[in-house]
Design an enzyme around this catalytic site. Sequence first.
Site, mmCIF file in Angstrom:
data_model
loop_
_atom_site.group_PDB
_atom_site.id
_atom_site.type_symbol
_atom_site.label_atom_id
_atom_site.label_comp_id
_atom_site.label_asym_id
_atom_site.label_seq_id
_atom_site.Cartn_x
_atom_site.Cartn_y
_atom_site.Cartn_z
ATOM 1 N N ASP A 76 -5.547 -35.332 -3.799
ATOM 2 C CA ASP A 76 -6.043 -36.249 -2.767
ATOM 3 C C ASP A 76 -7.127 -37.142 -3.361
ATOM 4 O O ASP A 76 -8.250 -36.690 -3.549
ATOM 5 C CB ASP A 76 -6.636 -35.455 -1.602
ATOM 6 C CG ASP A 76 -5.592 -34.618 -0.887
ATOM 7 O OD1 ASP A 76 -5.629 -33.378 -1.012
ATOM 8 O OD2 ASP A 76 -4.730 -35.216 -0.237
ATOM 9 N N ASP A 224 1.352 -33.915 6.456
ATOM 10 C CA ASP A 224 0.123 -33.497 5.788
ATOM 11 C C ASP A 224 -1.037 -33.437 6.766
ATOM 12 O O ASP A 224 -1.360 -34.431 7.407
ATOM 13 C CB ASP A 224 -0.194 -34.520 4.682
ATOM 14 C CG ASP A 224 -1.417 -34.166 3.853
ATOM 15 O OD1 ASP A 224 -1.791 -34.995 2.996
ATOM 16 O OD2 ASP A 224 -1.987 -33.080 4.059
HETATM 17 C C1 DX5 Z 1 -6.612 -34.906 4.108
HETATM 18 C C2 DX5 Z 1 -5.680 -34.640 2.978
HETATM 19 C C3 DX5 Z 1 -4.867 -33.390 3.167
HETATM 20 C C4 DX5 Z 1 -5.704 -32.139 3.311
HETATM 21 C C5 DX5 Z 1 -4.849 -31.056 3.885
HETATM 22 O O1 DX5 Z 1 -7.042 -36.205 4.050
HETATM 23 O O2 DX5 Z 1 -4.817 -35.729 2.813
HETATM 24 O O3 DX5 Z 1 -3.981 -33.233 2.083
HETATM 25 O O4 DX5 Z 1 -6.197 -31.767 2.095
HETATM 26 O O5 DX5 Z 1 -5.644 -29.937 4.115
HETATM 27 P P1 DX5 Z 1 -5.334 -28.959 5.327
HETATM 28 O O6 DX5 Z 1 -3.940 -28.422 5.066
HETATM 29 O O7 DX5 Z 1 -6.377 -27.932 5.209
HETATM 30 O O8 DX5 Z 1 -5.388 -29.765 6.588
#
Ligand code: DX5
Length: 279
Positions: A76, A224
Amino acid sequence: MQAAGQRLTMRTTASRGAKAGRLASGSSRTARSAVVAKGTDRDIQIIPSVLPADWANMGQCVADLEAAGVDRIQFDVMDGNFVPNLTFGPEMIAACRKYCKTPFETQLMVSQYASETMLKDYVDATKGPNGEPGVVIVHVEACDHLQRCLKQIRELGGSPSVALNPHTPAEMVKNVLCDVDHVLVMTVNPGFGGQAYIPTMLDKIRELRAAIVAGGYDVDIEVDGGIKADWTISQCCDAGANCFIAGSGMFAYPTLKEGCDALRAIAKDAQAGKVLPPP
Ligand code: DX5
């Protein structure tokens, strides 16, 4: 190299062919089109986000994720501009390459300036151990010249993907379905891990899957944000998604393998029609 969203590519024809073989008769044609319409003919892919990982040991973390059996690893990238958080750049991603062979994907939560001026760096850093295309995701909200940006990712040897924030309608990407290999539907507002899943994104997933099938495109749908081994992944899979990013939802388990296996099992059940209802 075949252009991405061109009609059925080799990659899926084979897997679809196998399924098609079992569905030769008229009624099975209907069954087959129902399978395709829901995207349940597509491979389930479990993709951890590295946000919850120990950043001081990111190399070891990607090696551990590979050992856990994940299908791809998501980085990310946040620039403190497009989202109110700051993470890392292409150097961190490139530094992790020598620790595993698993494909990488990079989600660019960055300003237009950054996504345009540093695109080659991100495409190169995301490539596989032998230069295979890595998935590079740009946000439709950050790109005034989206089609050009997606084309550049392809020309630079990457696998283009486009992401939509929760407020962005599916309509915004329908004209570029022929230019991408994946569409990412954010189920949280980007910028942080550990947020609550937004259940109102299911119609957008269904609409995108329908547009992909209607156009005969070979495009995966990723989701996501707040995805866990429960009704969240089950409902998204039933709506037509087949790639699932999970940060806290995988790292919460005693081992990464248990997390990966639990997510995959529930998604596979949903593809087979055993869908978990929301609470
Ligand atoms: C948020 C990111 C996601 C996040 C997902 O902006 O794009 O990929 O890391 O994390 P969880 O699964 O904990 O929501």
